[in-house]
Design a protein around this motif. Structure first.
Motif, PDB file in Angstrom:
ATOM      1  N   ARG A  39       3.342 -12.576  65.646  1.00  0.00           N
ATOM      2  CA  ARG A  39       3.922 -13.375  66.658  1.00  0.00           C
ATOM      3  C   ARG A  39       4.516 -14.538  66.223  1.00  0.00           C
ATOM      4  O   ARG A  39       3.751 -15.490  65.583  1.00  0.00           O
ATOM      5  N   PHE A  40       5.887 -14.937  66.181  1.00  0.00           N
ATOM      6  CA  PHE A  40       6.478 -16.072  65.471  1.00  0.00           C
ATOM      7  C   PHE A  40       6.788 -17.186  66.357  1.00  0.00           C
ATOM      8  O   PHE A  40       7.117 -16.956  67.737  1.00  0.00           O
ATOM      9  N   THR A  41       6.619 -18.248  65.613  1.00  0.00           N
ATOM     10  CA  THR A  41       6.859 -19.591  66.507  1.00  0.00           C
ATOM     11  C   THR A  41       8.027 -20.296  66.165  1.00  0.00           C
ATOM     12  O   THR A  41       8.761 -19.792  65.327  1.00  0.00           O
ATOM     13  N   GLU A  42       8.346 -21.326  66.755  1.00  0.00           N
ATOM     14  CA  GLU A  42       9.337 -22.366  66.140  1.00  0.00           C
ATOM     15  C   GLU A  42       9.257 -23.022  64.958  1.00  0.00           C
ATOM     16  O   GLU A  42      10.245 -23.008  64.265  1.00  0.00           O
ATOM     17  N   SER A  43       8.018 -22.774  64.547  1.00  0.00           N
ATOM     18  CA  SER A  43       7.726 -23.621  63.145  1.00  0.00           C
ATOM     19  C   SER A  43       8.248 -22.326  62.257  1.00  0.00           C
ATOM     20  O   SER A  43       8.637 -22.628  61.119  1.00  0.00           O
ATOM     21  N   ASP A  44       7.928 -20.937  62.475  1.00  0.00           N
ATOM     22  CA  ASP A  44       8.400 -19.846  61.620  1.00  0.00           C
ATOM     23  C   ASP A  44      10.005 -19.788  61.662  1.00  0.00           C
ATOM     24  O   ASP A  44      10.571 -19.526  60.693  1.00  0.00           O
ATOM     25  N   SER A  45      10.531 -20.214  62.654  1.00  0.00           N
ATOM     26  CA  SER A  45      12.085 -20.205  62.612  1.00  0.00           C
ATOM     27  C   SER A  45      12.591 -21.481  61.765  1.00  0.00           C
ATOM     28  O   SER A  45      13.597 -21.223  61.036  1.00  0.00           O
ATOM     29  N   LYS A  46      11.916 -22.684  61.688  1.00  0.00           N
ATOM     30  CA  LYS A  46      12.262 -23.562  60.885  1.00  0.00           C
ATOM     31  C   LYS A  46      12.129 -23.013  59.249  1.00  0.00           C
ATOM     32  O   LYS A  46      12.971 -23.448  58.400  1.00  0.00           O
ATOM     33  N   GLU A  47      11.086 -22.344  59.036  1.00  0.00           N
ATOM     34  CA  GLU A  47      10.948 -21.792  57.698  1.00  0.00           C
ATOM     35  C   GLU A  47      12.026 -20.749  57.507  1.00  0.00           C
ATOM     36  O   GLU A  47      12.447 -20.897  56.253  1.00  0.00           O
ATOM     37  N   ILE A  48      12.088 -19.942  58.298  1.00  0.00           N
ATOM     38  CA  ILE A  48      13.194 -18.889  57.881  1.00  0.00           C
ATOM     39  C   ILE A  48      14.520 -19.577  57.753  1.00  0.00           C
ATOM     40  O   ILE A  48      15.237 -19.095  56.671  1.00  0.00           O
ATOM     41  N   GLU A  49      15.018 -20.574  58.196  1.00  0.00           N
ATOM     42  CA  GLU A  49      16.036 -21.438  58.356  1.00  0.00           C
ATOM     43  C   GLU A  49      16.127 -22.134  57.054  1.00  0.00           C
ATOM     44  O   GLU A  49      17.262 -22.272  56.301  1.00  0.00           O
ATOM     45  N   LYS A  50      14.954 -22.728  56.420  1.00  0.00           N
ATOM     46  CA  LYS A  50      14.999 -23.094  55.150  1.00  0.00           C
ATOM     47  C   LYS A  50      15.194 -22.280  54.072  1.00  0.00           C
ATOM     48  O   LYS A  50      15.862 -22.437  53.047  1.00  0.00           O
ATOM     49  N   ILE A  51      14.459 -20.908  54.261  1.00  0.00           N
ATOM     50  CA  ILE A  51      14.814 -19.841  53.401  1.00  0.00           C
ATOM     51  C   ILE A  51      16.445 -19.371  53.218  1.00  0.00           C
ATOM     52  O   ILE A  51      16.742 -19.499  52.150  1.00  0.00           O
TER      53      ILE A  51
END
Length: 412
Positions: A39-51
């Motif tokens: 289950r993905f959170t807003e924090s995961d979204s920031k991580e993938i945007e960083k990637i």
């Protein structure tokens, strides 16, 4: 906190679910599972945007993994992380500058080569014609009488244009250095269509088949070097005129006269133009006529190269090609050839029409060459290979072998 499934997370960031799973496996994303599912959170979204941001800067996934791990170790708002990022970015910039320099050097070299090719085209060329010194091997294909060559133009001991006549009323012309029997001129086709260009063929054929074809030529050249000592006259029998020559030309003795034959005047003219532009060798004889009507005196050739042609000629004319050209070869002359075949116990062989099987039968080929009084000096096999390009229909999707042959004509 809103948590979304992997499918929605992948869709949101315009990547595949496989990509997300790969990032999870590498530890780029450290998403927690809820039950059996991520289950993905807003924090995961920031991580993938960083990637994605780091990928845009040409960092590899391994480099990104190291950057993210360091940030997770020391925190983003720290002096250590700030200094680390400066160092990483400066290293990347230095790497890019080196790459830019490398590309500049490649661009410079490409430009030089383009200029060189254009200059070679612009330098002009020496017009090739029929060598005057080769008149002694010419004869009428009908009556074997002496040919009368008249009304000609000669440049540098080569006949460029002329009329040809025999007392038996046989006629031909020499035009732009090419000996032409006008009734034999016709466009070459493949499977009822225009022959493909080299580029079209390359695009359709597999690399394995091209390498198989090339290996056969290399083995043929080895046999020529091994068994044919200083040939004066060489005849190439080839479906794509000059194809073998383009591989052999660097081995061609300076004083050898290389004979090329094809019915398609445009293909022969194109090859002649290429030889004039790209090579210094000027001892070529170009015939535009049928193979069984070559105006050549019997027993005058030192070497015959049969490159894949016996099968093609046999299918078209129902004749064994070596029997056609062998009278032209001197005693103790050398025949080298590549002959495709199928295993006679295979379904590929038995799928052929009965009347065509002999042209794909290795044992029959060797027996017939023996009957023509050749002494086998080299018989090797390459293959199998399976090819599925749309041009070689007779071998398409079949297990193909080739016999690499060298034989010497017996002294009688």
């Amino acid at each position: 906190m809103i948590k979304i499934r992997i499918s929605d997370f992948a869709k949101k960031h315009k990547v595949t679910q496989d990509t997300i799973r790969h990032y999870l496996d590498m530890g780029l994303l450290v998403t927690k599972k809820v039950g059996a599912h991520y289950r993905f959170t807003e924090s995961d979204s920031k991580e993938i945007e960083k990637i994605m941001e780091l990928k845009q800067l040409d960092f590899s996934l391994q480099q990104i993994q190291e950057i993210l791990c360091f940030r997770r170790l020391v925190g983003e708002q720290t002096e250590e992380y700030r200094k680390y990022c400066i160092s990483v970015l400066e290293n990347k910039r230095e790497q890019i500058e080196k790459e830019q320099q490398r590309f500049k050097e490649i661009d410079h070299e490409l430009n030089n080569r383009i200029i060189k090719f254009k200059a070679a085209k612009a330098e002009g060329k020496e017009n090739l014609g029929l060598p005057m010194a080769s008149m002694d091997i010419l004869c009428c294909p009908d009556c074997k009488g002496i040919l009368n060559i008249y009304n000609g133009t000669i440049e540098k001991n080569m006949i460029i244009d002329a009329n040809v006549r025999c007392v038996c009323d046989y006629t031909a012309i020499i035009e732009n250095g090419i000996y032409i029997e006008e009734s034999a001129v016709r466009e070459k086709t493949m499977n009822g269509k225009a022959m493909p260009s080299k580029k079209e063929y390359l695009d359709a054929a597999s690399h394995k088949f091209i390498n198989f074809y090339y290996d056969g030529m290399a083995m043929l050249i080895e046999n020529i070097e091994k068994y044919s000592k200083g040939p004066k006259y060489i005849l190439e029998i080839e479906n794509c005129v000059g194809n073998f020559l383009m591989q052999y030309i660097n081995y061609l003795p300076n004083d050898a006269r290389y004979i090329l034959v094809d019915n398609d005047i445009n293909r022969i003219a194109k090859l002649k133009n290429n030889l004039e532009l790209e090579f210094n060798h000027n001892n070529f004889i170009f015939f535009c006529c049928d193979i069984d009507r070559l105006p050549i005196v019997n027993s005058s050739l030192d070497l015959i190269i049969d490159h894949w042609m016996t099968k093609n000629y046999g299918l078209l004319n129902k004749k064994f090609l070596p029997k056609v050209y062998s009278p032209l070869l001197k005693k103790e002359g050398i025949l080298v050839g590549i002959y495709p075949y199928f295993d006679i116990k295979s379904k590929d062989y038995y799928s052929l029409p009965i009347e065509t099987r002999e042209y794909y039968n290795r044992d029959k080929l060797l027996e017939k060459l023996d009957d023509l009084d050749y002494i086998r000096t080299e018989v090797e096999t390459i293959g199998p290979i399976i090819e599925n390009n749309p041009y070689n229909l007779d071998i398409k999707d079949k297990e193909l072998y080739c016999t690499i042959y060298a034989g010497q004509k017996k002294e009688k």
